[in-house]
Scaffold this active site. Structure first.
Site, PDB file in Angstrom:
ATOM      1  N   GLU A 144       0.939  -1.357  -0.104  1.00 50.98           N
ATOM      2  CA  GLU A 144      -0.108   0.013  -0.068  1.00 50.98           C
ATOM      3  C   GLU A 144       0.912   1.084  -0.059  1.00 50.98           C
ATOM      4  OE1 GLU A 144      -0.731  -2.614   1.767  1.00 50.98           O
ATOM      5  OE2 GLU A 144      -2.859  -3.241   1.116  1.00 50.98           O
ATOM      6  N   HIS A 184     -10.985  -5.070   8.333  1.00 46.63           N
ATOM      7  CA  HIS A 184     -11.479  -4.857   6.969  1.00 46.63           C
ATOM      8  C   HIS A 184     -12.605  -3.817   6.728  1.00 46.63           C
ATOM      9  CE1 HIS A 184      -9.433  -8.668   5.932  1.00 46.63           C
ATOM     10  NE2 HIS A 184      -9.666  -8.468   4.836  1.00 46.63           N
TER      11      HIS A 184
END
Lengths: 328, 325
Positions: free
Chosen positions: A62, A131
């Site tokens: 990321e 999540h």
């Protein structure tokens, strides 16, 4: 005008942007070949159409994905990168908060960073708190980033296209559970100015401010309230930064009451900012204390009854609105 | 003969640039000891001048550099005007970034010193983006990112090097190993003596070089840059040098062995180049003195310009956050 799902509308935006400007490329984990294969996902089919030069599947990195966007935009490209789930933004935050948001300022206005980061957000899909975690307040708290959070297919397309061609870094937060929702979407290069809220339904008694998926919770509540003679005005902010204060304050000045709703946790959430602005700038118009309806201050739980317990419901909005109008 | 002359010219230029960096930073040391002259902490690369000059000399003007908190040398080597850097370091409106950056994160897009970050390990992911854009547009330009041995411990550097190698991006990763990450010596933050060994793990070539020998650095940089320019992908250079000052001027190096400092001061890159040029008869003492005087004048001019410049207005702090459409 076509009827598209929210996900297809986002894809339409990417498609239009990529066909219009060859400086637009997309990158992320599985934006080409994905573990989540579904025609309603926003990058579905783009690899086949634009090829691997412009649709870049990346390693699970990321920070590098966000850095790719910052660096490539500094050289004039228009990257649109994807963060697979909202909590994963933590791994990219340095590049967004310290770099995307600040490097132009540090350059004294010499450089610009026209990048877009798409974040897939969502609560209540039983994936748990790593999540599901809406962190829009973090991003909105970083001057230099624009933050949008659409709720309809048309807005999703219009805001993503505006984001892609905005000369500043823009974060587009996508409510994943809306990907399948259908709606009419204008054709072609359809853009919605970033920073304009939308009155979803007008009303006289109380302003209910929301954004993203929680707009539908607000609408459900407004519909029920109408049956008991309470007219709620539902505002979809669409953009958190910049914020449409005019729309917000005008509405509160008319209704005299405010309920703020979001799916993120309450403490330090974006609703606190909305409430503070109204308290500072329209206190005289308020007929009742401001109410916030938000998730609990806990990590998002997994077990279905606990997940439901955590997510703000239309009943909670109804109760909050009733209390502002003095009904129990 | 022609190439020999070019070689002499190059050495002289490299010497001049190294002296400029040295004197520019020595002036900062002097000014930092006088109250109210400079703003912010002064983080200097005294003793590391050969890395900046040797690497940047192997680049073309359109090539991009990404620098870090120890940036003055990189920026000057890339051609930034010392006047505007000095004004920026004083927080003045005439500074290269209008006083918005100060000493730590100066970017000079005019010379393609496009991004500078003080976030340790922040540079390599930015370089991935810059290198990607160069590759995407089909240019033959490359990106160099300077980072330290300390930054090599950051996860972002790992992500960046892995991605750069995977996509064969035109990036030269330059690790200036100055033996210190804050107050921690290399052996306290890495099991490796040669950071360049990490390159193998990413599938890119990596070589260590004497970071105080500008000619060797230049030769290695030429090789890596050419490889990169030819589309062969990234490479890594580890320049072994030494941080002669503290982390910043506030740090008096109480943890540093003074003998080690003395040994490294004998390896001073500026002195080594001047001695080698004298020994080869390429310059005379008198010529070196002339260069010194010219550079002194240039630094004094920068200080004069910066000192006479005004501060920005307080409310100008509100500008430059956004590109206004």
């Amino acid at each position: 005008m076509a009827v598209l799902s929210f996900g297809q509308a986002l894809k339409d935006a990417l498609d239009v942007a990529m066909s219009k400007d060859d400086g637009v490329f997309i990158a992320g984990e599985g934006v080409g070949v994905s573990i989540h294969y579904n025609p309603n996902l926003p990058t579905h089919g783009l690899l086949e159409k634009y090829g691997p030069k412009r649709v870049k599947d990346t390693p699970v990195s990321e920070a590098a994905i966000a850095g790719l966007a910052v660096g490539a935009s500094a050289l004039g490209l228009r990257p649109v990168v994807e963060i697979m789930f909202f909590p994963f933004i933590t791994l990219a935050t340095d590049m967004l908060v310290n770099h995307a948001a600040k490097l132009r300022y540090l350059s004294g206005g010499k450089s610009s960073f026209p990048l877009t980061v798409r974040i897939k957000a969502g609560v209540n899909f039983a994936a748990g708190c790593q999540h599901s975690h809406n962190l829009e307040a973090w991003l909105a708290h970083s001057p230099g980033l624009k933050v949008v959070f659409p709720s309809t297919p048309a807005d999703a397309k219009g805001l993503l296209l505006s984001a892609t061609f905005d000369p500043n870094p823009v974060i587009v937060i996508e409510e994943m559970l809306l990907y399948w929702m259908k709606g009419e979407v204008p054709d072609g290069d359809y853009r919605i100015p970033i920073g304009e809220a939308r009155i979803v339904i007008p009303g006289n008694d109380c302003t209910v401010v929301s954004y993203g998926g929680s707009v539908y919770t607000a609408l459900e509540a407004a519909k029920a309230l109408l049956d008991e003679g309470i007219s709620a005005e539902v505002i979809d902010l669409r953009s958190l930064v910049p914020l449409d204060k005019v729309c917000l304050l005008d509405s509160v000045r008319r209704t005299g009451r405010l309920v703020v709703l979001h799916d993120a946790a309450k403490f330090g959430g974006f609703g606190a900012e909305i409430s503070a602005i109204v308290a500072e700038e329209a206190f005289d118009a308020l007929k009742a204390p401001i109410k916030r309806v938000a998730a609990r201050d806990i990590p998002v739980p997994v077990s279905p009854p606990q997940e439901m317990f955590n997510k703000p419901s239309s009943e909670m909005v109804i109760a909050a609105v009733r209390s502002t109008v003095g009904k129990r | 003969m022609g190439s020999q002359q070019a070689d002499v010219g190059l050495k002289k230029t490299m010497y001049e640039e190294m002296v400029l960096i040295r004197k520019f930073e020595e002036k900062l040391i002097e000014l930092s000891q006088q109250k109210g002259k400079l703003v912010g902490m002064q983080i200097l690369a005294n003793g590391q001048e050969a890395v900046a000059v040797g690497i940047v000399k192997a680049l073309q003007p359109d090539d991009v550099i990404v620098s870090n908190h120890r940036s003055h040398g990189h920026l000057l080597a890339k051609g930034a005007d010392p006047k505007y850097l000095m004004a920026e370091i004083m927080g003045k409106a005439t500074g290269v970034n209008k006083g918005k950056s100060g000493t730590l994160h100066m970017a000079v897009p005019e010379v393609n010193a496009l991004m500078t970050t003080t976030i340790v390990g922040g540079g390599p992911p930015l370089a991935v983006g810059a290198g990607f854009a160069q590759q995407y547009r089909g240019t033959s330009n490359i990106t160099v990112v300077f980072f330290g041995d300390g930054a090599a411990a950051e996860g972002s550097v790992h992500e960046a090097m892995n991605l750069a190698a995977l996509w064969k991006l035109p990036i030269v990763f330059v690790c200036e190993n100055n033996c210190w990450a804050g107050a921690q010596s290399l052996s306290e933050h890495s099991c490796l003596r040669d950071i360049a060994q990490r390159a193998v793990g990413y599938g890119m070539p990596g070589e260590s070089v004497d970071g105080n020998d500008v000619e060797k650095i230049y030769a290695l940089a030429k090789k890596m840059v050419l490889r990169c320019r030819n589309g062969k992908g990234p490479g890594m250079i580890e320049a072994k040098t030494y941080r002669m000052r503290g982390h910043g001027e506030h740090d008096h190096q109480h943890y540093v062995d003074k003998k080690e400092l003395e040994e490294w001061s004998r390896l001073c890159p500026v002195k080594r180049l001047s001695e080698s040029m004298l020994a080869d008869g390429l310059v005379t003492e008198a010529q070196l003195q002339t260069i010194d005087r010219q550079i002194d004048a240039k630094v004094d001019e920068a200080v004069g310009f910066a000192t006479e410049s005004s501060y920005p207005l307080p409310e100008e702090a509100l500008q430059d956050v956004w590109v206004e459409e």
